[in-house]
Design an enzyme around this catalytic site. Structure first.
Site, mmCIF file in Angstrom:
data_model
loop_
_atom_site.group_PDB
_atom_site.id
_atom_site.type_symbol
_atom_site.label_atom_id
_atom_site.label_comp_id
_atom_site.label_asym_id
_atom_site.label_seq_id
_atom_site.Cartn_x
_atom_site.Cartn_y
_atom_site.Cartn_z
ATOM 1 N N TYR A 70 0.834 -1.219 0.000
ATOM 2 C CA TYR A 70 0.000 0.000 0.000
ATOM 3 C C TYR A 70 0.862 1.259 0.000
ATOM 4 C CZ TYR A 70 -4.056 2.901 1.455
ATOM 5 O OH TYR A 70 -5.070 3.831 1.532
ATOM 6 N N ARG A 127 -1.391 7.958 -3.871
ATOM 7 C CA ARG A 127 -2.290 7.029 -3.191
ATOM 8 C C ARG A 127 -3.574 7.708 -2.697
ATOM 9 N NH1 ARG A 127 0.276 4.399 1.935
ATOM 10 N NH2 ARG A 127 -0.720 6.165 2.969
ATOM 11 N N ASP A 128 -4.663 6.928 -2.706
ATOM 12 C CA ASP A 128 -5.962 7.380 -2.196
ATOM 13 C C ASP A 128 -6.462 8.604 -2.987
ATOM 14 O OD1 ASP A 128 -8.128 7.020 -0.509
ATOM 15 O OD2 ASP A 128 -7.275 8.147 1.166
ATOM 16 N N SER A 140 -5.895 8.998 3.465
ATOM 17 C CA SER A 140 -4.756 8.090 3.332
ATOM 18 C C SER A 140 -3.831 8.475 2.186
ATOM 19 C CB SER A 140 -5.249 6.647 3.160
ATOM 20 O OG SER A 140 -5.735 6.166 4.387
ATOM 21 N N ASP A 200 -8.155 -0.098 -2.831
ATOM 22 C CA ASP A 200 -8.880 1.038 -3.450
ATOM 23 C C ASP A 200 -8.318 1.532 -4.778
ATOM 24 O OD1 ASP A 200 -10.263 0.903 -1.071
ATOM 25 O OD2 ASP A 200 -9.728 2.908 -0.381
ATOM 26 N N TRP A 209 -17.255 5.437 4.691
ATOM 27 C CA TRP A 209 -16.138 4.512 4.934
ATOM 28 C C TRP A 209 -15.306 4.847 6.161
ATOM 29 C CZ3 TRP A 209 -11.784 7.481 4.972
ATOM 30 C CH2 TRP A 209 -11.802 8.678 4.230
ATOM 31 N N ASP A 216 -9.329 5.202 10.426
ATOM 32 C CA ASP A 216 -9.433 5.339 8.966
ATOM 33 C C ASP A 216 -9.066 6.749 8.509
ATOM 34 O OD1 ASP A 216 -10.566 2.724 8.466
ATOM 35 O OD2 ASP A 216 -12.385 3.484 9.418
HETATM 36 C C1 BGC Z 1 -3.829 4.082 6.479
HETATM 37 C C2 BGC Z 1 -2.547 3.331 6.646
HETATM 38 C C3 BGC Z 1 -2.710 2.223 7.669
HETATM 39 C C4 BGC Z 1 -3.897 1.353 7.321
HETATM 40 C C5 BGC Z 1 -4.183 0.309 8.372
HETATM 41 C C6 BGC Z 1 -4.960 3.132 6.169
HETATM 42 O O1 BGC Z 1 -6.176 3.825 6.158
HETATM 43 O O2 BGC Z 1 -3.695 5.043 5.476
HETATM 44 O O3 BGC Z 1 -1.532 4.220 7.061
HETATM 45 O O4 BGC Z 1 -1.550 1.458 7.748
HETATM 46 O O5 BGC Z 1 -5.063 2.136 7.166
HETATM 47 O O6 BGC Z 1 -4.622 0.853 9.549
#
Ligand code: BGC
Length: 388
Positions: free
Chosen positions: A110, A115-116, A122, A161, A309, A343
């Site tokens: 990830y 990203r995101d 995130s 995602d 979410w 989240d």
């Molecule tokens: C975050 C990550 C995290 C993951 C698990 C994601 O929403 O962006 O940094 O490691 O959740 O908690």
């Protein structure tokens, strides 16, 4: 600064934990996972030390003795370890060292550039145009570690995602910018992580996302295109659904089946989504078995809208990881999101504040994504089904 502190805490937890049989190195032979079979029938999702140490700290902070005893049991639940930054690649070797031969170590890949792209909570460390750093500083070092540990079994969950966002959020400039890096990055990850000791699942959102009639085929085609660009790697087993999500497995009628637009979505629960999206994947030439996140889906009826979410208020820990799903298309229920980690922040002044984390159905206050929220953890525990 925040990240460094987190790593230090986790590393200490890893050292303090018993080194079970000097695990991986002690396993006597190289692991060969057959991705044409359900590997979860032979391996148990590892309860990694990083989540264990978060939970153990949480236990210390609880005074009620019966809740404390329940909380302690969460430490033994297997869950995926998120490798969400280049720095956090440092977590992989300690996690391997702690993985007994009969366990499979779950890792979430990830860190895509940009990203995101459809949210803020995130957003990652790499800009959309940093694909070469993704390859050389993120994927390549992980590949090297996995190759160095042929006696350990790994389940990889690929880039939550990312491809779903390309399907449904193509109108956003951020997702347009990220498109080529997502496709190239995921293909690079699949191709290079295609090792005998690895089985891979590509993230496919959930039934309330790619399950809409209009999204099923385009979604399957997007995953299949990237998979084929990677050379159809044989260790890809299928897709991951409901990662960090809230959907029920087989609730019928489904949670949102009374909504006015329900007629446009024939995947009103995840079991149906696995079946329908899996069939679409199969026709598109992509492996079609699923794993599903049941970490936080015990309570339904909490979300105002299906797409909500962020830190859903009232949620509870769901089914424990198991290969007994009762469904031949679903390899395993897993804990994808480590329950208790946020989240996204509810601080509206923060750079990564996303308005979904300020909605009425989102728990507040909540810290930055990935960081621990003690009150939220205790809520998940109290609402767990089955109970601890
Ligand atoms: C975050 C990550 C995290 C993951 C698990 C994601 O929403 O962006 O940094 O490691 O959740 O908690």
């Amino acid at each position: 600064m925040k990240v460094t502190t987190t790593v230090a805490v986790f590393a200490a937890g890893a050292l303090a934990a018993p080194n079970r049989r000097a695990a991986a190195a002690a396993c006597s032979s190289a692991v060969k996972l057959d991705a044409s079979t359900n590997v979860w029938k032979n391996y148990k999702l590892h309860a990694n030390t990083f989540y264990r140490s978060e939970v153990e700290k949480a236990v210390e902070a609880i005074s009620d003795s019966s809740l404390k005893a329940q909380a302690a049991k969460v430490a033994d639940v297997g869950s995926f370890l998120w490798i969400d930054t280049i720095e956090n690649i440092a977590k992989v070797e300690p996690a391997i060292a702690d993985t007994p031969c009969e366990d499979i170590l779950g890792l979430v890949i990830y860190d895509l550039p940009g990203r995101d792209c459809a949210a803020k909570a995130s957003n990652g460390e790499l800009a959309y145009n940093e694909i070469s750093r993704y390859k050389s500083e993120y994927i390549d070092p992980i590949v090297a570690i996995l190759k160095k540990n042929p006696n350990t079994a790994f389940a990889l969950l690929i880039e939550p995602d990312s491809l779903p966002n390309l399907v449904t959020n193509a109108d956003l400039s951020t997702c347009q910018e990220s498109k080529s890096a997502y496709e190239e990055g995921v293909a690079y990850a699949l191709k290079n992580l295609n090792l005998p000791n690895v089985v891979m699942y590509i993230d496919a959102g959930h039934g309330g996302w790619l399950g809409w009639d209009a999204n099923l085929d385009p979604g399957a085609e997007e995953l299949a295109k990237v998979y084929k660009n990677a050379g159809s790697p044989k260790q890809v087993r299928g897709f991951a659904t409901n990662i960090a999500g809230w959907n029920a497995w087989d609730l019928s009628p489904g949670e949102f089946s009374k909504a006015s637009d329900a007629k446009y979505n024939s995947c009103q629960n995840e079991k149906t989504y696995v079946q329908k999206f899996g069939a679409a994947l199969k026709s598109a030439g992509h492996p079609s078995y699923a794993i599903m996140d049941t970490g936080r889906n015990a309570v339904t009826g909490l979300r105002k809208e299906w797409g909500d979410w962020c830190n859903v208020d009232g949620a509870g820990f769901g089914k424990r990881p198991t290969a007994d799903t009762g469904d031949s298309n679903t390899d395993a229920f897993v804990w994808g999101k480590p329950g208790g980690e946020s989240d996204g922040t509810s601080d509206s002044g923060a750079t990564r504040y996303d308005s979904f984390c300020g909605k009425d159905d989102a728990y507040k206050p909540a810290p930055e994504a990935g960081t621990w929220n003690q009150d939220y953890f205790e809520m998940l525990l109290k609402n767990a089904n089955p109970q601890f």
